[in-house]
Design a protein around this motif. Structure first.
Motif, PDB file in Angstrom:
ATOM      1  N   GLU A 136      66.858 -36.929 -35.780  1.00 18.54           N
ATOM      2  CA  GLU A 136      66.802 -35.723 -36.616  1.00 18.54           C
ATOM      3  C   GLU A 136      65.579 -34.873 -36.261  1.00 18.54           C
ATOM      4  O   GLU A 136      65.641 -33.645 -36.280  1.00 18.54           O
ATOM      5  CB  GLU A 136      66.742 -36.154 -38.085  1.00 18.54           C
ATOM      6  N   LEU A 137      64.481 -35.514 -35.913  1.00 18.26           N
ATOM      7  CA  LEU A 137      63.257 -34.781 -35.553  1.00 18.26           C
ATOM      8  C   LEU A 137      63.293 -34.291 -34.097  1.00 18.26           C
ATOM      9  O   LEU A 137      62.308 -33.766 -33.575  1.00 18.26           O
ATOM     10  CB  LEU A 137      62.021 -35.663 -35.787  1.00 18.26           C
ATOM     11  N   GLU A 138      64.428 -34.546 -33.439  1.00 21.05           N
ATOM     12  CA  GLU A 138      64.680 -34.062 -32.070  1.00 21.05           C
ATOM     13  C   GLU A 138      63.705 -34.609 -31.040  1.00 21.05           C
ATOM     14  O   GLU A 138      63.266 -33.887 -30.136  1.00 21.05           O
ATOM     15  CB  GLU A 138      64.734 -32.531 -32.037  1.00 21.05           C
ATOM     16  N   ILE A 139      63.320 -35.866 -31.207  1.00 23.09           N
ATOM     17  CA  ILE A 139      62.509 -36.522 -30.178  1.00 23.09           C
ATOM     18  C   ILE A 139      63.429 -36.739 -28.977  1.00 23.09           C
ATOM     19  O   ILE A 139      64.524 -37.281 -29.109  1.00 23.09           O
ATOM     20  CB  ILE A 139      61.948 -37.887 -30.669  1.00 23.09           C
ATOM     21  N   GLU A 140      62.941 -36.307 -27.815  1.00 24.17           N
ATOM     22  CA  GLU A 140      63.802 -36.285 -26.630  1.00 24.17           C
ATOM     23  C   GLU A 140      64.180 -37.683 -26.132  1.00 24.17           C
ATOM     24  O   GLU A 140      65.331 -37.973 -25.845  1.00 24.17           O
ATOM     25  CB  GLU A 140      62.996 -35.572 -25.544  1.00 24.17           C
ATOM     26  N   ASP A 141      63.166 -38.532 -26.036  1.00 22.38           N
ATOM     27  CA  ASP A 141      63.353 -39.849 -25.442  1.00 22.38           C
ATOM     28  C   ASP A 141      63.106 -40.908 -26.499  1.00 22.38           C
ATOM     29  O   ASP A 141      61.966 -41.115 -26.916  1.00 22.38           O
ATOM     30  CB  ASP A 141      62.256 -40.024 -24.373  1.00 22.38           C
ATOM     31  N   ILE A 142      64.153 -41.569 -26.957  1.00 19.54           N
ATOM     32  CA  ILE A 142      63.972 -42.590 -27.997  1.00 19.54           C
ATOM     33  C   ILE A 142      64.377 -43.952 -27.441  1.00 19.54           C
ATOM     34  O   ILE A 142      65.541 -44.173 -27.078  1.00 19.54           O
ATOM     35  CB  ILE A 142      64.818 -42.275 -29.254  1.00 19.54           C
TER      36      ILE A 142
END
Ligand code: ADP
Length: 220
Positions: free
Chosen positions: A94-100
């Motif tokens: 949801e926080l749009e972190i690219e690489d999880i």
């Protein structure tokens, strides 16, 4: 690429896996923000990690306050609390972190993490179990599954490879594996070439399809 390698990383969950990972990233020169909800864990690691906070990662406001949305890379190192692992991962999406990167404790857990948007799922216990299974046979000294069907193994040369240049052994044709590196006693690992002549006592790294690598080490 180099810039990306040094991008700071948020590590959530400082159990055995998360704390080793965070410390290794710091050792490599990467800036880390470490988060765990257990104050004792955070206190214990505060001397080794400069950016560390006590927070519940299933609380989006807490993540926002810590500046998590500014990061491009995050690791969810929560394993046993599957609910917290899934909730945290979905908040990072949801926080749009690219690489999880997310740690899973079972294949089903891993599949859920992938479905909700984790970009990489790791199964450390599963993978280590498979790896150790290859090592307990005693024929491989190290084993890495590079892909589902391709592996690298550290082993000793079987009799048929000793004393002749590798290029003349017909190894790839006969056994479907390649010797990629060699280490003679007292020396460092070096690339193998068609002219390399192996000796008993050398260590070799072989690469090939998993079943071929397994069959090859049975020659020993
Ligand atoms: P390991 O097997 O690597 O030790 P664990 O799953 O046992 O992994 O540890 C996970 C860590 O994540 C623990 O230190 C735990 O306190 C932390 N953790 C679990 N849930 C949360 C949460 N909601 N917010 C922050 N940290 C959490």
């Amino acid at each position: 690429m180099a810039e990306r390698r040094n991008d700071p990383v948020v590590v959530i969950g400082l159990g055995r896996f998360g704390s080793s990972l965070a410390l290794e990233l710091v050792r490599q020169g990467t800036e880390v923000l470490a988060i765990d909800h257990r104050p004792k864990v955070v206190q214990a690691m505060a001397g080794q990690l400069t950016h560390i906070a006590t927070a519940d990662s299933t609380d989006i406001e807490a993540l926002r306050q810590l500046g998590v949305p500014e990061f491009r890379r995050a690791v969810v190192a929560i394993g046993s609390d599957i609910e917290a692992s899934i909730l945290t991962t979905s908040l990072l999406v949801e926080l749009e972190i690219e690489d999880i990167w997310a740690k899973a404790i079972s294949r089903q857990h891993g599949r859920i993490l992938e479905r909700i948007g984790a970009t990489h799922v790791v199964l450390p216990e599963h993978d280590m179990g498979e790896r150790v299974a290859h090592l307990v046979s005693g024929r491989m000294l190290d084993y890495i599954a590079v892909d589902e069907h391709f592996a690298l193994a550290k082993t000793r040369p079987p009799k048929e490879l000793v004393g002749i240049p590798l290029g003349d052994t017909g190894l790839r044709r006969k056994h479907g594996v390649t010797v990629v590196s060699v280490k003679s006693e007292g020396e460092e690992f070096t690339y193998a070439t068609p002219d390399t002549v192996l000796q008993y006592g050398d260590l070799i790294i072989i690469a090939g399809a998993t079943d071929k690598v397994e069959r090859f080490t049975e020659l020993l």
